[in-house]
Design a protein around this motif. Structure first.
Motif, PDB file in Angstrom:
ATOM      1  N   GLU A   1      34.430  27.784  45.930  1.00 48.15           N
ATOM      2  CA  GLU A   1      35.066  26.653  45.246  1.00 48.15           C
ATOM      3  C   GLU A   1      35.023  26.763  43.735  1.00 48.15           C
ATOM      4  O   GLU A   1      35.671  25.979  43.033  1.00 48.15           O
ATOM      5  CB  GLU A   1      34.393  25.340  45.681  1.00 48.15           C
ATOM      6  N   SER A   2      34.265  27.704  43.207  1.00 49.93           N
ATOM      7  CA  SER A   2      34.122  27.793  41.754  1.00 49.93           C
ATOM      8  C   SER A   2      35.259  28.589  41.129  1.00 49.93           C
ATOM      9  O   SER A   2      35.924  29.397  41.793  1.00 49.93           O
ATOM     10  CB  SER A   2      32.790  28.453  41.393  1.00 49.93           C
ATOM     11  N   VAL A   3      35.455  28.359  39.829  1.00 45.36           N
ATOM     12  CA  VAL A   3      36.462  29.127  39.083  1.00 45.36           C
ATOM     13  C   VAL A   3      36.117  30.600  39.115  1.00 45.36           C
ATOM     14  O   VAL A   3      36.983  31.470  39.307  1.00 45.36           O
ATOM     15  CB  VAL A   3      36.543  28.615  37.628  1.00 45.36           C
ATOM     16  N   GLU A   4      34.811  30.891  38.932  1.00 48.01           N
ATOM     17  CA  GLU A   4      34.376  32.290  38.926  1.00 48.01           C
ATOM     18  C   GLU A   4      34.593  32.943  40.298  1.00 48.01           C
ATOM     19  O   GLU A   4      34.973  34.118  40.378  1.00 48.01           O
ATOM     20  CB  GLU A   4      32.893  32.369  38.551  1.00 48.01           C
ATOM     21  N   GLY A   5      34.350  32.169  41.350  1.00 47.20           N
ATOM     22  CA  GLY A   5      34.546  32.703  42.687  1.00 47.20           C
ATOM     23  C   GLY A   5      35.990  33.034  42.977  1.00 47.20           C
ATOM     24  O   GLY A   5      36.306  34.081  43.557  1.00 47.20           O
ATOM     25  N   ARG A   6      36.879  32.145  42.582  1.00 43.47           N
ATOM     26  CA  ARG A   6      38.307  32.403  42.792  1.00 43.47           C
ATOM     27  C   ARG A   6      38.778  33.595  41.956  1.00 43.47           C
ATOM     28  O   ARG A   6      39.607  34.390  42.401  1.00 43.47           O
ATOM     29  CB  ARG A   6      39.119  31.144  42.461  1.00 43.47           C
ATOM     30  N   ALA A   7      38.214  33.708  40.744  1.00 38.07           N
ATOM     31  CA  ALA A   7      38.567  34.854  39.895  1.00 38.07           C
ATOM     32  C   ALA A   7      38.077  36.161  40.520  1.00 38.07           C
ATOM     33  O   ALA A   7      38.769  37.188  40.486  1.00 38.07           O
ATOM     34  CB  ALA A   7      37.967  34.679  38.499  1.00 38.07           C
ATOM     35  N   ALA A   8      36.879  36.113  41.109  1.00 32.92           N
ATOM     36  CA  ALA A   8      36.341  37.310  41.764  1.00 32.92           C
ATOM     37  C   ALA A   8      37.192  37.713  42.959  1.00 32.92           C
ATOM     38  O   ALA A   8      37.426  38.899  43.205  1.00 32.92           O
ATOM     39  CB  ALA A   8      34.899  37.056  42.199  1.00 32.92           C
ATOM     40  N   LEU A   9      37.665  36.715  43.726  1.00 32.62           N
ATOM     41  CA  LEU A   9      38.528  37.010  44.865  1.00 32.62           C
ATOM     42  C   LEU A   9      39.812  37.683  44.415  1.00 32.62           C
ATOM     43  O   LEU A   9      40.278  38.646  45.038  1.00 32.62           O
ATOM     44  CB  LEU A   9      38.850  35.722  45.615  1.00 32.62           C
ATOM     45  N   GLU A  10      40.387  37.210  43.318  1.00 34.69           N
ATOM     46  CA  GLU A  10      41.615  37.812  42.807  1.00 34.69           C
ATOM     47  C   GLU A  10      41.365  39.241  42.325  1.00 34.69           C
ATOM     48  O   GLU A  10      42.203  40.130  42.522  1.00 34.69           O
ATOM     49  CB  GLU A  10      42.179  36.950  41.670  1.00 34.69           C
ATOM     50  N   LYS A  11      40.213  39.460  41.695  1.00 34.46           N
ATOM     51  CA  LYS A  11      39.869  40.819  41.248  1.00 34.46           C
ATOM     52  C   LYS A  11      39.708  41.756  42.444  1.00 34.46           C
ATOM     53  O   LYS A  11      40.129  42.923  42.402  1.00 34.46           O
ATOM     54  CB  LYS A  11      38.596  40.785  40.421  1.00 34.46           C
ATOM     55  N   SER A  12      39.114  41.231  43.514  1.00 29.46           N
ATOM     56  CA  SER A  12      38.973  42.035  44.726  1.00 29.46           C
ATOM     57  C   SER A  12      40.338  42.421  45.278  1.00 29.46           C
ATOM     58  O   SER A  12      40.571  43.578  45.665  1.00 29.46           O
ATOM     59  CB  SER A  12      38.181  41.244  45.775  1.00 29.46           C
ATOM     60  N   ARG A  13      41.244  41.467  45.315  1.00 32.01           N
ATOM     61  CA  ARG A  13      42.600  41.750  45.808  1.00 32.01           C
ATOM     62  C   ARG A  13      43.342  42.708  44.895  1.00 32.01           C
ATOM     63  O   ARG A  13      44.113  43.555  45.357  1.00 32.01           O
ATOM     64  CB  ARG A  13      43.366  40.435  45.938  1.00 32.01           C
ATOM     65  N   ASN A  14      43.113  42.594  43.593  1.00 33.21           N
ATOM     66  CA  ASN A  14      43.793  43.476  42.635  1.00 33.21           C
ATOM     67  C   ASN A  14      43.355  44.925  42.797  1.00 33.21           C
ATOM     68  O   ASN A  14      44.143  45.844  42.556  1.00 33.21           O
ATOM     69  CB  ASN A  14      43.534  43.003  41.206  1.00 33.21           C
ATOM     70  N   ILE A  15      42.091  45.125  43.167  1.00 28.39           N
ATOM     71  CA  ILE A  15      41.614  46.498  43.392  1.00 28.39           C
ATOM     72  C   ILE A  15      42.389  47.128  44.546  1.00 28.39           C
ATOM     73  O   ILE A  15      42.828  48.288  44.462  1.00 28.39           O
ATOM     74  CB  ILE A  15      40.102  46.509  43.673  1.00 28.39           C
TER      75      ILE A  15
END
Length: 460
Positions: free
Chosen positions: A70-84
């Protein structure tokens, strides 16, 4: 029949090029295998470590995202994972372009064909998102450096590579009496996949002189071979089966180490059945679905006399009259047909490297799948079929013709004069029917398509 520069390119490479001179002799072809691999240097593909680092990084981002959904950092991490993952899929397109550019611009088509041949012989595929993209890296790292050395070195390099261990489920194979299996009380077991493919596909052949007992004993001997969580290679003594094993009548040390594994692979590499299997497979791939028996015997003898020196095998292959005989009989696979077309058209690096992922799928990946050969994705560990009947199907031929008519104009800004292209692509023996059809075509695109669709171009 004697050496022919055109046949050297057509049968043992990826066809003629307007920009690259053909080899002057069989000796030059063989010498090129020992020279610096300039094509690989000019059009590089990263090492397996590149993929390992991406796996580690993606796993960290995904783990953080799961813990902090639910955190901003968590959502950003998920997007970074998908970008890889997205980035690696784009990398795969670039690696396809790099491999094609080696074939288009390389001065040793024989080296490129051999790298493909051995990559298929030692098929290894990833079974999860990131590792599905790893095959080009695996071939470049485990196969390509060893194609003109000892077969034992090539065998060991491929069998112990993390992608092979992953593909054939070796990472979870534990000896029944190993410390790890006893500690986990039946939750770990012996997996025979790698051992079976080593005997059946990689060395002795499907009709080789081995039995189920040999498969099981070899599987025990291979326990300990594994990859780390991040897919680096690691030998795990706790998973190795204690005691000695007997494979094909030979007893191997009880020591839990790489030494007995290297020993059994070396012995399998120089076995007469392996020599026969490799000799026949080389002859079928390069010469004919039904190669002359004396050609196979000649290559087999060279193999046995040199303890599996592959350069000696290639010398024996090229020394046989059948290597230069007309007419061409073997059907080019879809992969080879596409590369030969790109080489004949002299498609540029700027063009291939500039294609978008969507264009790559439309021009290459989807058509090759329709032709019957999805890029580097055979259905099983035995690789792609060699027999012509696998490629000469109604759908396959239709897809080739459609691609030949449409793809060239998307890849070169100005199509060449069909008469000049015909002479370059087909050599001195242009059939009258092909010449008539090309000259009578309504435009250059159709003429080029007809030349590429002709049996003279499709066969080598």
């Amino acid at each position: 029949m004697s050496f022919s520069p055109h046949m050297a390119e057509q049968r043992f490479g990826y066809g003629n090029s307007t920009a690259v001179s053909p080899p002057a002799s069989a000796a030059k072809m063989l010498a090129s295998l020992s020279e610096t691999d300039k094509a690989q240097a000019d059009f590089p593909i990263p090492s397996f470590r590149y993929l390992q680092d991406a796996i580690v990084l993606r796993r960290r981002f995904a783990s953080f995202a799961r813990d902090n959904p639910e955190s901003v950092e968590g959502r950003a991490a998920l997007e970074k994972s998908r970008n890889i993952l997205r980035g690696l899929r784009e990398d795969r397109n670039r690696w396809f372009a790099q491999l094609q550019l080696r074939r288009i611009n390389g001065h040793s088509g024989f080296r490129e064909r051999l790298a493909t041949f051995w990559g298929d012989h030692f098929t290894a595929l990833g079974k999860n998102n990131l590792l599905r993209l790893a095959t080009p890296i695996y071939i470049d790292e485990a196969v390509r450096p060893h194609i003109s050395g000892k077969f034992a070195d090539l065998l060991t390099s491929c069998v112990t590579h993390p992608l092979m261990l992953h593909y054939l489920d070796q990472n979870t194979s534990a000896g029944p009496n190993s410390r790890a299996a006893l500690r986990r009380k039946g939750r770990l077991g012996l997996n025979e996949n790698l051992a079976r493919e080593v005997l059946e596909l990689h060395t002795l052949g499907v009709d080789g002189p081995y039995h189920q007992t040999d498969v099981r004993e070899l599987a025990k001997l291979l326990t300990g071979l594994a990859a780390t969580r991040n897919y680096g290679f690691k030998f795990r003594p706790t998973m190795a089966e204690p005691g000695s094993e007997e494979v094909l009548g030979q007893t191997y040390s009880a020591k839990a180490s790489m030494a007995p594994i290297r020993a059994v692979l070396n012995d399998l590499a120089v076995h007469p059945a392996t020599a026969a299997h490799i000799a026949h497979k080389l002859a079928v791939h390069f010469i004919s679905d039904t190669p002359p028996a004396d050609l196979v015997d000649q290559v087999k003898s060279a193999y046995l006399e040199t303890d599996g020196n592959l350069q000696a095998c290639y010398t024996a292959l090229l020394d046989h009259p059948a290597a230069w005989a007309h007419p061409a009989t073997n059907m080019r696979s879809p992969d080879e047909f596409v590369s030969a077309t790109l080489r004949a058209l002299d498609v540029t690096a700027a063009t291939l490297q500039g294609l978008t992922p969507k264009a790559m799928r439309k021009i290459f990946f989807r058509p090759m799948t329709l032709m019957g050969q999805p890029w580097l994705q055979p259905a099983g560990p035995d690789g792609f079929a060699e027999e012509d009947s696998a490629w000469v199907t109604p759908q396959g031929i239709s897809a080739r013709m459609e691609w030949a008519m449409n793809a060239p104009s998307r890849l070169v800004s100005a199509l060449p004069d069909p008469r000049i292209f015909m002479e370059n692509a087909l050599g001195d023996n242009v059939p009258d029917a092909v010449e008539f059809a090309a000259n009578a075509a309504e435009n250059r695109a159709v003429a080029i398509g007809l030349i590429l669709s002709s049996p003279s171009f499709q066969r080598r």
